[in-house]
Design a protein around this motif. Structure first.
Motif, PDB file in Angstrom:
ATOM      1  N   GLY A 268       0.835  -1.195   0.000  1.00  0.00           N
ATOM      2  CA  GLY A 268       0.000   0.000   0.000  1.00  0.00           C
ATOM      3  C   GLY A 268       0.873   1.250   0.000  1.00  0.00           C
ATOM      4  N   VAL A 269       0.564   2.184   0.894  1.00  0.00           N
ATOM      5  CA  VAL A 269       1.311   3.431   1.020  1.00  0.00           C
ATOM      6  C   VAL A 269       2.176   3.333   2.272  1.00  0.00           C
ATOM      7  CG1 VAL A 269       1.203   5.920   1.256  1.00  0.00           C
ATOM      8  CG2 VAL A 269      -0.536   4.716  -0.103  1.00  0.00           C
ATOM      9  N   THR A 270       3.485   3.466   2.097  1.00  0.00           N
ATOM     10  CA  THR A 270       4.427   3.325   3.203  1.00  0.00           C
ATOM     11  C   THR A 270       5.126   4.638   3.468  1.00  0.00           C
ATOM     12  OG1 THR A 270       4.804   1.012   2.608  1.00  0.00           O
ATOM     13  CG2 THR A 270       6.424   2.052   4.054  1.00  0.00           C
ATOM     14  N   GLN A 271       5.059   5.083   4.717  1.00  0.00           N
ATOM     15  CA  GLN A 271       5.710   6.329   5.119  1.00  0.00           C
ATOM     16  C   GLN A 271       6.830   6.035   6.117  1.00  0.00           C
ATOM     17  OE1 GLN A 271       1.549   8.654   5.577  1.00  0.00           O
ATOM     18  NE2 GLN A 271       3.345   9.846   6.175  1.00  0.00           N
ATOM     19  N   THR A 272       7.928   6.718   5.945  1.00  0.00           N
ATOM     20  CA  THR A 272       9.017   6.647   6.916  1.00  0.00           C
ATOM     21  C   THR A 272       9.602   8.037   7.123  1.00  0.00           C
ATOM     22  OG1 THR A 272      10.593   6.123   5.151  1.00  0.00           O
ATOM     23  CG2 THR A 272       9.669   4.267   6.398  1.00  0.00           C
ATOM     24  N   PRO A 273      10.044   8.379   8.365  1.00  0.00           N
ATOM     25  CA  PRO A 273       9.900   7.580   9.580  1.00  0.00           C
ATOM     26  C   PRO A 273       8.497   7.701  10.156  1.00  0.00           C
ATOM     27  CG  PRO A 273      10.890   9.672  10.127  1.00  0.00           C
ATOM     28  CD  PRO A 273      10.699   9.684   8.624  1.00  0.00           C
ATOM     29  N   LYS A 274       8.199   6.976  11.218  1.00  0.00           N
ATOM     30  CA  LYS A 274       6.908   7.096  11.906  1.00  0.00           C
ATOM     31  C   LYS A 274       6.923   8.255  12.893  1.00  0.00           C
ATOM     32  CE  LYS A 274       5.168   2.383  11.523  1.00  0.00           C
ATOM     33  NZ  LYS A 274       6.074   2.002  10.431  1.00  0.00           N
ATOM     34  N   PHE A 275       8.061   8.510  13.484  1.00  0.00           N
ATOM     35  CA  PHE A 275       8.203   9.595  14.459  1.00  0.00           C
ATOM     36  C   PHE A 275       9.535  10.302  14.210  1.00  0.00           C
ATOM     37  CE2 PHE A 275       4.755   8.140  17.103  1.00  0.00           C
ATOM     38  CZ  PHE A 275       4.780   6.773  16.983  1.00  0.00           C
ATOM     39  N   ARG A 276       9.550  11.622  14.484  1.00  0.00           N
ATOM     40  CA  ARG A 276      10.810  12.348  14.353  1.00  0.00           C
ATOM     41  C   ARG A 276      10.729  13.622  15.177  1.00  0.00           C
ATOM     42  NH1 ARG A 276      15.045  12.847  10.396  1.00  0.00           N
ATOM     43  NH2 ARG A 276      16.641  14.041  11.502  1.00  0.00           N
TER      44      ARG A 276
END
Lengths: 111, 112
Positions: free
Chosen positions: A3-11
């Protein structure tokens, strides 16, 4: 499909630093979007792309840049981070004339 | 651009109750979607419904495009239905930004 992958999750960023939020989709969608969500609010459109090599501004583009060199990837660049950019960022994609699908979001804090 | 308004802003119900969430939009739309944002912040697609009626289990949605509103029905509510429900609409006619415009959401709390 992932699907749609985002990185990072937190910053966490310091004021004035820069960073790139990554977004990738494996559904061969032409359209991709970046939104931000401030506390207690709906999402607002930052930038979008209708295909590789084509990008355009949304409602709140100031302080951000994007590029779309491939169909799969749509990174969002923050230059000179400011506290006002503390938000949750969502990437989305869609094929022609149907629904958009969202990534899990990136929670960014600028201190 | 298009305006999207949702009501009510907050709703507290007991488990097992039914509810209706409303979304009004200011212009004709190419796309209308309902999302559930769970307590972990994930946006979950519920319905793609620019017109007509759809059902998925305990949830159903109706969009009356000519009158510019959409309704989301939740029956026999469960605690896992808690979260924020967003309506988002898109109208693209060759000018202006292409993307969904979100309402401010309905914050639903289901109490056991």
């Amino acid at each position: 499909n992932a699907g749609v992958t985002q990185t990072p999750k937190f910053r966490i960023l310091k004021i004035g630093q820069s960073m790139t939020l990554q977004c990738a989709q494996d559904m061969n969608h032409n359209y991709m979007y970046w939104y931000r969500q401030d506390p207690g609010m709906g999402l607002k459109l930052i930038y979008y792309s209708v295909g590789a090599g084509i990008t355009d501004k949304g409602e709140v583009p100031n302080g951000y840049n994007v590029s779309r060199s491939t169909t799969e990837d749509f990174p969002l660049r923050l230059e000179l981070a400011a506290p006002s950019q503390t938000s949750v960022y969502f990437c989305a994609s869609r094929p022609v004339n149907t629904e958009a699908f969202f990534g899990q979001g990136t929670r960014l804090t600028v201190v | 651009g298009i305006q999207v308004e949702q009501s009510p802003p907050d709703l507290i119900l007991q488990e097992g109750a039914n509810s209706t969430l409303r979304c009004n939009f200011s212009d004709s739309v190419n796309n209308l979607q309902w999302f559930h944002q769970n307590p972990w912040g994930q946006l979950i697609n519920l319905f793609y419904i620019p017109s007509g009626t759809k059902q998925n289990g305990r949830l159903s949605a109706t969009t009356v495009a000519t009158e510019r509103y959409s309704l989301l029905y939740i029956s026999s509510s469960q605690t896992t239905d808690s979260g924020v429900y967003f309506c988002a609409a898109r109208r693209y006619s060759g000018g202006g930004a292409d993307g969904l415009t979100f309402g401010k959401g309905t914050h639903l709390i289901i109490q056991p």
